[in-house]
Write a protein that holds these residues in place. Structure first.
Motif, PDB file in Angstrom:
ATOM      1  N   ARG A  13       0.883  -1.176   0.000  1.00 58.54           N
ATOM      2  CA  ARG A  13       0.000   0.000   0.000  1.00 58.54           C
ATOM      3  C   ARG A  13       0.914   1.216   0.000  1.00 58.54           C
ATOM      4  O   ARG A  13       1.647   1.447   0.971  1.00 58.54           O
ATOM      5  CB  ARG A  13      -0.893  -0.030   1.234  1.00 58.54           C
ATOM      6  CG  ARG A  13      -1.778   1.191   1.422  1.00 58.54           C
ATOM      7  CD  ARG A  13      -2.464   1.133   2.786  1.00 58.54           C
ATOM      8  NE  ARG A  13      -3.189   2.372   3.085  1.00 58.54           N
ATOM      9  CZ  ARG A  13      -4.485   2.548   2.897  1.00 58.54           C
ATOM     10  NH1 ARG A  13      -5.206   1.544   2.424  1.00 58.54           N
ATOM     11  NH2 ARG A  13      -5.064   3.689   3.178  1.00 58.54           N
ATOM     12  N   PRO A 145      -7.909   3.710  -4.020  1.00 60.09           N
ATOM     13  CA  PRO A 145      -6.645   3.546  -4.725  1.00 60.09           C
ATOM     14  C   PRO A 145      -6.825   2.922  -6.101  1.00 60.09           C
ATOM     15  O   PRO A 145      -7.868   2.324  -6.402  1.00 60.09           O
ATOM     16  CB  PRO A 145      -5.875   2.581  -3.817  1.00 60.09           C
ATOM     17  CG  PRO A 145      -6.957   1.691  -3.269  1.00 60.09           C
ATOM     18  CD  PRO A 145      -8.159   2.596  -3.078  1.00 60.09           C
ATOM     19  N   GLU A 174      -1.984  -1.577  -3.679  1.00 65.80           N
ATOM     20  CA  GLU A 174      -2.835  -0.386  -3.588  1.00 65.80           C
ATOM     21  C   GLU A 174      -1.967   0.840  -3.879  1.00 65.80           C
ATOM     22  O   GLU A 174      -1.019   1.124  -3.150  1.00 65.80           O
ATOM     23  CB  GLU A 174      -3.466  -0.271  -2.199  1.00 65.80           C
ATOM     24  CG  GLU A 174      -4.471  -1.366  -1.894  1.00 65.80           C
ATOM     25  CD  GLU A 174      -5.192  -1.121  -0.571  1.00 65.80           C
ATOM     26  OE1 GLU A 174      -5.005  -0.021   0.008  1.00 65.80           O
ATOM     27  OE2 GLU A 174      -5.929  -2.016  -0.131  1.00 65.80           O
ATOM     28  N   TRP A 176      -1.962   4.770  -4.193  1.00 63.21           N
ATOM     29  CA  TRP A 176      -2.774   5.871  -3.699  1.00 63.21           C
ATOM     30  C   TRP A 176      -2.246   7.242  -4.130  1.00 63.21           C
ATOM     31  O   TRP A 176      -1.034   7.466  -4.185  1.00 63.21           O
ATOM     32  CB  TRP A 176      -2.814   5.861  -2.177  1.00 63.21           C
ATOM     33  CG  TRP A 176      -3.636   4.758  -1.573  1.00 63.21           C
ATOM     34  CD1 TRP A 176      -3.223   3.487  -1.287  1.00 63.21           C
ATOM     35  CD2 TRP A 176      -5.003   4.842  -1.163  1.00 63.21           C
ATOM     36  NE1 TRP A 176      -4.251   2.764  -0.739  1.00 63.21           N
ATOM     37  CE2 TRP A 176      -5.358   3.573  -0.637  1.00 63.21           C
ATOM     38  CE3 TRP A 176      -5.958   5.853  -1.174  1.00 63.21           C
ATOM     39  CZ2 TRP A 176      -6.630   3.304  -0.133  1.00 63.21           C
ATOM     40  CZ3 TRP A 176      -7.222   5.589  -0.673  1.00 63.21           C
ATOM     41  CH2 TRP A 176      -7.539   4.324  -0.161  1.00 63.21           C
TER      42      TRP A 176
END
Length: 467
Positions: A13, A145, A174, A176
């Motif tokens: 992430r 995302p 993910e 973002w």
């Protein structure tokens, strides 16, 4: 195959400007594999792939091993284009006139990131087969995302458009624009239309107006990323959005002055000025603001002045987005296909270099006090080793140069053997071998240059703290 294949991605992430480490383990020694990145977000579908060969231990490290090739999607269209001088001081564009129903085709060409490219699977993503020409990756809802599927496939294969190829392993990243805690607030105040993004936490933040180009509408992705990096960023629409003028010719500079005044009135925004960041038509507007508006902090006070910084990136083309954004060489501007130009490798180099220089420029001019304080903290932290404060070498030098014996009392020299021992303890065996090899070859002096640059950096930081 040696056993179960593991695909390791870190961080899983991440913000889009953060490099992602991709590794594969559990392969057979020297096994050929294909790594694919695929992003599906209606209506966008983009993907990339690259070929690798496992090392003798059955591992692939994308950030350390070279890609052996792959497929770069390009347009297979035969068209005539003409140069159009556009946006003085900003860019030149070439306009492609083609029918609207043309779709992409695939051509076998050299992979755009042959060689070692840690983020190559991300920035080389291109529209999948069947997607319309001129498709540019966007993110309409920045509160969610991009979901990038990373997969490993047996052998060196063409995976473009293939949804059913067997996978040895896969995982999802993910990706973002908007960090945890960033606040998003739609803006409809007077004539002003846009979205304000504020960083997490209380306090005042340096303000930035963020503007995109001749497609109009409202683009939020870069403003969200700016807020994730500590700025109060207003993604500003200026035509073809809500009740704003439909045509780019029906705008005036007063609108942007109103937006500047509105932003400065916000309790979370640090004055006395704001920054302006623009691309394409937005870049032209940012230049006009710098010339004519007093409250644009990076203001050029008169034509011909030199109080600005110009960055030039050969081979980068017209569109330079934040780092690792997939390169778009052709844009669909309401049915008119525009050649943005640019070589993928040159574009990603420009993205990385310009983005962090932009962030530094904005911090330096909009929040100088906090920037200086951060430099002091960084410098003082370097004087603490294993919890103990060591003497400041630059403070010692203020009384004059020390003899070698005096200097060694405070700062014993680091021997090659010490460096080698540290690298072995850290698991960096290859670096240790390189270090000792350089020593044997009489190249020890090559490390002196890096050391001197480090000392010069320390000197500059200590002088900042002394002010």
């Amino acid at each position: 195959m040696s056993g179960q294949v593991a695909l390791l991605v870190s961080p899983a992430r991440a913000l889009v400007d953060v490099p992602v480490d991709i590794r594969v383990a559990g392969l057979s020694p020297r096994q050929p594999v294909t790594l694919q990145a695929r992003l599906v977000e209606v209506p966008d579908r983009v993907q990339s792939y690259a070929h690798y060969r496992a090392d003798d231990s059955g591992r692939v490290a994308v950030g350390q091993q070279p890609s052996l090739g792959g497929l770069l999607r390009v347009s297979g269209i035969n068209t005539v284009f003409c140069d159009l001088e556009y946006m003085p001081l900003v860019c030149n564009l070439s306009i492609w006139w083609t029918p609207q129903n043309v779709t992409n085709t695939c051509l076998q060409t050299p992979n755009p990131f042959s060689g070692v490219e840690q983020m190559g699977l991300f920035w080389s993503m291109q529209p999948s087969p069947g997607q319309s020409l001129g498709q540019r990756l966007d993110k309409e809802n920045v509160t969610t995302p991009h979901l990038v599927d990373i997969s490993v496939h047996e052998g060196h294969v063409d995976v473009m458009g293939e949804d059913t190829l067997p996978r040895l392993a896969h995982t999802c990243v993910e990706w973002w624009y908007m960090a945890d805690g960033v606040k998003r607030m739609p803006v409809k105040e007077g004539r002003i239309r846009g979205t304000l993004f504020l960083p997490p936490g209380p306090g005042k933040f340096p303000g930035v107006l963020d503007m995109y180009g001749v497609l109009g509408g409202l683009t939020e992705r870069r403003a969200a990323l700016l807020a994730s990096r500590g700025f109060a960023a207003l993604a500003l629409a200026y035509f073809n959005y809500d009740d704003l003028p439909k045509d780019v010719t029906d705008i005036d500079l007063d609108y942007f002055e109103e937006a500047t005044d509105w932003l400065l009135r916000q309790p979370s925004v640090l004055g006395p000025g704001v920054g302006a960041l623009g691309i394409s038509k937005g870049g032209e507007i940012a230049l006009a603001m710098a010339v004519h508006l007093d409250k644009s902090i990076a203001r050029m006070k008169a034509h011909g002045k030199t109080n600005f910084t110009r960055l030039t990136y050969e081979g980068a083309g017209h569109v330079i987005e934040p780092p690792y954004t997939p390169h778009c060489s052709t844009g669909n501007l309401n049915g008119v296909f525009t050649a943005f130009g640019g070589n993928p490798k040159d574009v990603v180099a420009a993205q990385e270099d310009s983005w962090f220089k932009i962030l530094g420029f904005l911090r330096r001019h909009l929040d100088k006090k906090r920037t200086d304080s951060r430099l002091c903290e960084d410098y003082r932290s370097l004087l603490t080793i294993d919890g103990k404060k060591v003497p400041d070498p630059l403070e010692d030098l203020k009384s004059g140069w020390q003899t070698e014996g005096e200097g060694m009392q405070h700062w014993p020299p680091t021997m090659y053997a010490d460096m080698a021992e540290y690298l072995v303890a850290s698991g960096e065996v290859d670096l240790r071998k390189r270090l000792m090899g350089d020593y044997k070859d009489g190249k020890a002096f090559s490390y002196f240059d890096a050391y001197m640059k480090f000392c010069i950096t320390l000197l500059a930081m200590s002088q900042m703290c002394a002010l």
